[in-house]
Every structure is written in C-alpha cells, then in structure tokens.
Design a protein around this motif. Structure first.
Motif, PDB file in Angstrom:
ATOM      1  N   ILE A 125       0.801  -1.345   0.126  1.00 42.03           N
ATOM      2  CA  ILE A 125       0.156   0.039   0.000  1.00 42.03           C
ATOM      3  C   ILE A 125       0.908   1.172   0.116  1.00 42.03           C
ATOM      4  CG2 ILE A 125      -1.729   1.159   1.061  1.00 42.03           C
ATOM      5  CD1 ILE A 125      -2.239  -1.524   2.713  1.00 42.03           C
ATOM      6  N   LYS A 139      -3.592   1.011  -3.591  1.00 44.11           N
ATOM      7  CA  LYS A 139      -3.799  -0.507  -2.968  1.00 44.11           C
ATOM      8  C   LYS A 139      -2.993  -1.450  -3.639  1.00 44.11           C
ATOM      9  CE  LYS A 139      -8.150   0.577  -0.707  1.00 44.11           C
ATOM     10  NZ  LYS A 139      -9.432   0.348  -0.504  1.00 44.11           N
ATOM     11  N   GLN A 277     -14.310  -6.015   3.765  1.00 43.64           N
ATOM     12  CA  GLN A 277     -12.978  -5.825   3.722  1.00 43.64           C
ATOM     13  C   GLN A 277     -12.577  -5.007   5.073  1.00 43.64           C
ATOM     14  OE1 GLN A 277     -10.793  -2.478   1.044  1.00 43.64           O
ATOM     15  NE2 GLN A 277     -10.689  -4.418  -0.205  1.00 43.64           N
ATOM     16  N   SER A 279      -9.602  -3.142   7.247  1.00 43.90           N
ATOM     17  CA  SER A 279      -8.459  -2.229   7.179  1.00 43.90           C
ATOM     18  C   SER A 279      -7.908  -2.089   8.803  1.00 43.90           C
ATOM     19  CB  SER A 279      -8.436  -1.119   6.396  1.00 43.90           C
ATOM     20  OG  SER A 279      -8.942  -1.349   5.046  1.00 43.90           O
ATOM     21  N   TYR A 281      -5.184  -0.069  10.808  1.00 48.05           N
ATOM     22  CA  TYR A 281      -4.452   1.130  11.126  1.00 48.05           C
ATOM     23  C   TYR A 281      -3.669   1.355  12.291  1.00 48.05           C
ATOM     24  CZ  TYR A 281      -7.266   3.077   7.285  1.00 48.05           C
ATOM     25  OH  TYR A 281      -8.002   3.395   6.106  1.00 48.05           O
ATOM     26  N   ILE A 287      -2.032   2.342   7.220  1.00 42.71           N
ATOM     27  CA  ILE A 287      -2.511   1.024   6.974  1.00 42.71           C
ATOM     28  C   ILE A 287      -1.572   0.066   7.143  1.00 42.71           C
ATOM     29  CG2 ILE A 287      -3.911  -0.271   5.363  1.00 42.71           C
ATOM     30  CD1 ILE A 287      -5.192   2.102   4.472  1.00 42.71           C
ATOM     31  N   SER A 289      -2.528  -3.576   7.130  1.00 42.08           N
ATOM     32  CA  SER A 289      -2.924  -4.447   6.620  1.00 42.08           C
ATOM     33  C   SER A 289      -4.482  -4.356   5.707  1.00 42.08           C
ATOM     34  CB  SER A 289      -3.032  -5.911   7.218  1.00 42.08           C
ATOM     35  OG  SER A 289      -3.982  -5.759   8.267  1.00 42.08           O
ATOM     36  N   ILE A 290      -4.896  -4.846   4.773  1.00 37.10           N
ATOM     37  CA  ILE A 290      -6.030  -5.001   4.368  1.00 37.10           C
ATOM     38  C   ILE A 290      -6.288  -6.374   4.081  1.00 37.10           C
ATOM     39  CG2 ILE A 290      -7.525  -4.199   2.429  1.00 37.10           C
ATOM     40  CD1 ILE A 290      -5.873  -1.859   2.024  1.00 37.10           C
ATOM     41  N   ASP A 324     -17.497   2.564   5.523  1.00 34.25           N
ATOM     42  CA  ASP A 324     -16.687   2.057   6.568  1.00 34.25           C
ATOM     43  C   ASP A 324     -17.314   2.553   8.075  1.00 34.25           C
ATOM     44  OD1 ASP A 324     -14.559   1.000   5.378  1.00 34.25           O
ATOM     45  OD2 ASP A 324     -13.555   2.918   5.014  1.00 34.25           O
ATOM     46  N   GLN A 326     -15.850   1.746  12.072  1.00 26.79           N
ATOM     47  CA  GLN A 326     -14.513   1.512  12.782  1.00 26.79           C
ATOM     48  C   GLN A 326     -14.907   1.059  14.286  1.00 26.79           C
ATOM     49  OE1 GLN A 326     -12.483   5.011  11.853  1.00 26.79           O
ATOM     50  NE2 GLN A 326     -12.908   5.951  14.012  1.00 26.79           N
TER      51      GLN A 326
END
Length: 444
Positions: A125, A139, A277, A279, A281, A287, A289-290, A324, A326
């Motif tokens: 990324i 990405k 998906q 993500s 942080y 970021i 990992s995704i 999203d 979170q």
C-alpha cells in the motif's frame, strides 16, 4: 516556399501529436509573462515559443490575461517539477521517473516528480500527498501515473492522474484550495471537486464509489453524476448504468476492544453482502494490512502491544464496496496464569476437596474447571469465583483433572494453569472390596 512551409507545418503536427502523449505541466501566467520568457525559463526546447503558441492556441502572447494556463509537455522541461511526496509505504512498492524504464524502491518521505509511475505489489500500500493538499491511497497490484499538474502558486489546482490498473482511494481537500481533479482509467474518466471516493480499474472496466461529495464519470458515449453513498460501474465505449446505493455501514459489536492475543473484532452481518474488507491502522493512521473475509469477524494473532483502528465495510455481489465502520482495538499483555502446586494447592477434606492458589497479577476472578479427562473434553464442573480458593465435591470412584484460568474486567483470559489429577482411591478400594464379596457369595 510552399514546400518549406508545409514541412514546418508537418513537423509541428508531428510534435504536437507526440507531446499530447506526454504528461504535462501547467504553468499559470503572471503579469508581464510572454511565451518567449516562459520557454527561456522553464524549457530547453529549441523553437519552443513557436510550438508552444500553437500547442496552447495562444493568439497574442503579449496580452495574455493573468492565470492563463500554459500546458508544457514534460519532455520539454529543463527540470521535472515536484508534484507530491510519499507519506508511507506498507510492503514493497516501486516507482520510475518520466521516460525511464528502470524502476526503483519507493520509500516514505520521497519526493515524486511529474510523470512518475508508481507500482504496488501484492500486499503493498502506498499513500501519496499531492501538492501538500490531496491524498491518494494506492492499493495492492496497482499502477498509477502522475500525468498532469499545475504549478503551486495558483488559485485553482489542476491535477490529473491515470490509474492504469488496480485500486485507489482519493481524498480531494477543497478546504485548502480549489481543485480541478481528474482521475483517468482505460474505461472512463472521473472529474471531482472536493470529495472522497474510491476507484477500481480492471481492463475495460471501471468502478467508482463516492463516500463524500460527488464525482462525474464519463466514457466516450455517456456520463453520470454520482452522489455520496452511491457507486457506478463503467465499461469502455458503453453507456454508463445509473448509480446504485452502496452497502450500508456494518454495526460494530464493540466500539472499543481490549484483548490479549489472539484479538477478535466482531460486527453485525449485513444483508446482501458477500464479503467484508477489513483495514488495520496503527496509531499514526498508517494502514498495516487490508484483508477480505467472508464472515463478520476478524482475528489478529501477531500484533504488537498497543492500540489500533479497525475499519470494516461490506462488498456486495456486484463488487461495490460500502461505507466504513470502525472500532478501536487495544492489544494488551497476556494475563498471568495461576500456579498450581500438587502438594499445597489441593487438599482432601474427607467429604470434599479444598483447592487454593496464589492471586495472579491483574486478575479479579478465576474459572475453575473439573474434567474426567486430561484434554478437558468432558468438563463436569465449571465454576467462576472472585476468591483464591474453592470447595469442590468429590466424584465417587472417579479420577478427575482440575485447572484454573485467570480472568479480568477487560475480558482477558489467561492460559490454563498446570493440571492437577485427583484419584478417589478409598472409594475405588471400597468398591473393589464390595464387588469381591458379592462375587464370593455368588459362588457359595
């Protein structure tokens, strides 16, 4: 004379066609500028002022209004202008300068020049900051070209990037300065003014999803205006279908999760969503990992101690990514296990067993489990207590195995203690004696 003029005209047309394939720098004129001055200061091209006049269709460069945009092909410039910098890189990514076939490793803090190409690999990324204003998150498995940029000292920034393949999230910040931001793909073009959106490019297909503001998407044959909360799919040369609503935000089961490893974050499942998906942080908003999962939870096994943000959105059957949600995730130290000692921890009190242990640091309660097998697949007693001792009933004639697990208010559980084994030998001996007597009587 005619032949000579025709030759010059042909040469200009050829140069213009070649220039249009190059990235461009847009210079915005100031009072007193002429094309001769601009060419002399910024380019090393012979006859620049002649070709630049035609290239920009300038009628009289002596009376150009202030802020007239003058497009200059990157190949004419003395020095490549800096148009952005790398905020961070996760994984491995590479870049090349304009007209350079060699690719180099991309690093955080690196400046990027007009015409640069950025390539990300699987799992990588890259976050860019363009003109200290707009953010682009590239990405994995993507290729992006920094194609057309204006100079910094303007009222309206012109920025144009090309996403040849892959995915990018864009945040155009119109609070700092007005923007004319364009992102091109092989299938379509998206023009925006102050918005957050995602673009995915794959061959002749483009998918756009708007999170804030709006974008205008156009192909060679049609266009669509896409508002926030909607997405659109475009195929090169075909009519764009009407925008459709994006999957809604999933509801996180906990806004704050504190856990030792493995750490799990859950959310409520969404209808008509095939995948999610997720993500991750770190505290600096990078970021790490995704991941794409087909269930409504994510488990992390190898994180360092500290706090993170987990963002989740749904992906529907058409491939559109939703809004999203979170939650914060704080990974904390493992809770200390209880130390059971064979001699001191378990005592036979005749009609019951007395189990005691030392308090484990940070634990405020304990789970005591009794099983008939060492693997604890047949648990016959499961008791939770805030004390460090407990009374356990005997199971006549049965060997049992005992262990203790520490608990705290944050939901942490320690690893189980060592296992104590208890055998009710007296009951077993009495049973054997009675059985022997009964068998003897039967033979009399």
């Amino acid at each position: 004379m005619f032949r000579k003029f025709s030759g010059i005209l042909f040469l200009f047309v050829a140069l213009q066609a070649q220039s249009q394939q190059q990235p461009e720098w847009i210079y915005n004129t100031v009072k007193g500028d002429t094309l001769w001055d601009i060419c002399l200061k910024y380019t090393n091209k012979r006859g620049c002022w002649i070709t630049l006049t035609k290239y920009n269709e300038v009628v009289n460069d002596r009376v150009m209004p202030v802020n007239t945009p003058i497009r200059i092909p990157v190949g004419w410039l003395k020095k490549l202008p800096v148009v952005g910098e790398v905020v961070y890189v996760t994984g491995a990514a590479k870049y090349s300068q304009w007209n350079d076939k060699q690719f180099f490793t991309l690093t955080a803090g690196q400046q990027l020049h007009l015409g640069a190409i950025i390539r990300t690999q699987a799992g990588s990324i890259v976050k860019l900051l363009l003109h200290q204003t707009n953010e682009v998150l590239i990405k994995e498995n993507s290729e992006l070209l920094l194609e057309k940029f204006s100079s910094n000292n303007v009222d309206v920034l012109d920025e144009e990037i090309t996403l040849k393949q892959g995915s990018a999230d864009v945040d155009v910040n119109s609070d700092k300065v007005k923007n004319r931001f364009i992102i091109k793909t092989p299938a379509a073009i998206a023009a925006v003014r102050g918005t957050r959106f995602r673009i995915n490019s794959s061959g002749d297909q483009m998918r756009g999803e708007v999170l804030e503001g709006k974008i205008d998407v156009s192909t060679g044959s049609s266009s669509q205006s896409v508002p926030a909360g909607f997405g659109v799919s475009a195929t090169k040369g075909k009519k764009i279908q009407p925008p459709q609503a994006l999957p809604p935000q999933p509801k996180m089961l906990q806004a704050r999760v504190k856990s030792s490893l493995p750490a799990r974050v859950d959310w409520e499942p969404l209808n008509q969503v095939d995948q999610y998906q997720v993500s991750l942080y770190n505290g600096k908003k990078k970021i790490l990992s995704i991941e794409t999962v087909d269930h409504n939870w994510i488990v992390y096994d190898t994180l360092d101690k500290g706090c993170y943000q987990v963002k989740v959105h749904g992906i529907d059957g058409a491939g559109f990514h939703g809004i999203d949600s979170q939650a914060s995730l704080c990974v904390i130290e493992d809770l200390a296990s209880v130390d059971l000692n064979d001699e001191d921890s378990l005592k036979d009190e005749g009609d019951h067993l007395a189990l005691s242990w030392q308090n484990a640091p940070e634990a405020n309660s304990y789970r005591v489990q009794v099983s008939t097998d060492e693997q604890f697949s047949d648990i016959v007693q499961d008791t939770t207590t805030s004390d460090t001792q407990v009374v356990l009933p005997k199971i006549e004639g049965q060997d049992v195995y005992i262990r203790v697990i520490s608990l705290d208010n944050n939901g942490r559980e320690s690893l189980p203690s060592s296992v104590l084994e208890y055998s009710d030998k007296k009951s077993q001996m009495f049973s054997i004696i009675v059985t022997t007597i009964l068998v003897g009587i039967a033979f009399l």
